[in-house]
Design an enzyme around this catalytic site. Structure first.
Site, PDB file in Angstrom:
ATOM      1  N   LYS A 120       0.830  -1.202   0.000  1.00  0.00           N
ATOM      2  CA  LYS A 120       0.000   0.000   0.000  1.00  0.00           C
ATOM      3  C   LYS A 120       0.869   1.259   0.000  1.00  0.00           C
ATOM      4  O   LYS A 120       0.648   2.176  -0.804  1.00  0.00           O
ATOM      5  CB  LYS A 120      -0.920   0.017   1.214  1.00  0.00           C
ATOM      6  CG  LYS A 120      -1.881   1.205   1.243  1.00  0.00           C
ATOM      7  CD  LYS A 120      -2.468   1.425   2.628  1.00  0.00           C
ATOM      8  CE  LYS A 120      -1.465   2.092   3.543  1.00  0.00           C
ATOM      9  NZ  LYS A 120      -2.037   2.497   4.850  1.00  0.00           N
ATOM     10  N   ASP A 138      -6.417   0.764   0.847  1.00  0.00           N
ATOM     11  CA  ASP A 138      -6.389   0.789   2.312  1.00  0.00           C
ATOM     12  C   ASP A 138      -7.759   0.344   2.818  1.00  0.00           C
ATOM     13  O   ASP A 138      -8.598  -0.145   2.044  1.00  0.00           O
ATOM     14  CB  ASP A 138      -6.016   2.178   2.830  1.00  0.00           C
ATOM     15  CG  ASP A 138      -7.068   3.239   2.489  1.00  0.00           C
ATOM     16  OD1 ASP A 138      -8.097   2.898   1.847  1.00  0.00           O
ATOM     17  OD2 ASP A 138      -6.865   4.400   2.862  1.00  0.00           O
TER      18      ASP A 138
END
Length: 209
Positions: A120, A138
């Site tokens: 991420k 996320d």
């Protein structure tokens, strides 16, 4: 969800926020990296509070190394996982200085080799710093994609792969920002605010109000 509906959703999100901006406050590529590292399981608001003082004191890898683990921890002790994050920041800065001449690496493999940098975080850096058409997933993006049926997946990686396959190239650069802001501010975890949602008529959430 079909292709036409996805396209209309992206158009509405774009028109509602033509130039989306990450809510983390930073002034350099390095500051962005540190801010994203600190944001794990912590709100951007809280991260901005601690980085305001931290970055005023030090804002380079060498400066962070001089501060040391305990010094970093003293600035970020109010946020979650401060012990682990302090250690990761110092180890990351050590690698940046020793291996990359203080410059952020521009590829996924090297970025993900930095302590605390997962997929991420790497996606965010590659997108915002190097202009890659990556889509970071996320908790907010994951929740929105599954709830709305925009891109269904059992984990973040499966949702990311789905997004990259269904989001047209013209939207990929800003897609993460649109989705994360929508998920954080409108399609919230406990109580989605469907009443003000700009894509309410297109969303496939069965319990929308």
């Amino acid at each position: 969800m079909n292709r036409v509906k996805r396209y209309r959703i992206l158009c509405k999100l774009r028109d509602n926020n033509i130039h989306p901006v990450i809510e983390l406050v930073y002034r350099s590529e390095f500051e962005l990296l540190i801010a994203v590292l600190l944001s794990a399981q912590t709100s951007d608001v809280q991260v901005n509070k601690v980085t305001k003082s931290l970055f005023k004191a030090v804002n380079t890898p060498k400066g962070m190394l001089r501060l040391g683990i305990d010094g970093v921890k003293n600035y970020i002790k109010s946020i979650g996982l401060s012990n682990t994050k302090s250690k990761n920041i110092i180890e990351t800065c050590s690698l940046l200085v020793g291996k990359y001449n203080g410059i952020l690496p521009s590829n996924r493999v090297d970025l993900e080799s930095l302590p605390g940098v997962g997929r991420k975080t790497a996606n965010i850096i590659l997108n915002l710093v190097f202009g890659w058409s990556t889509i970071a997933v996320d908790t907010h993006v994951f929740r929105f994609c599954n709830r709305s049926r925009f891109a269904v997946g059992n984990n973040a990686l499966s949702v990311e792969k789905k997004l990259l396959s269904v989001v047209p190239k013209e939207f990929q650069r800003n897609c993460h920002q649109w989705l994360v802001l929508h998920g954080r501010n409108v399609c919230r975890a406990r109580q989605p605010n469907c009443r003000v949602c700009v894509i309410k008529d297109l969303c496939e959430f069965k319990e929308k109000k």
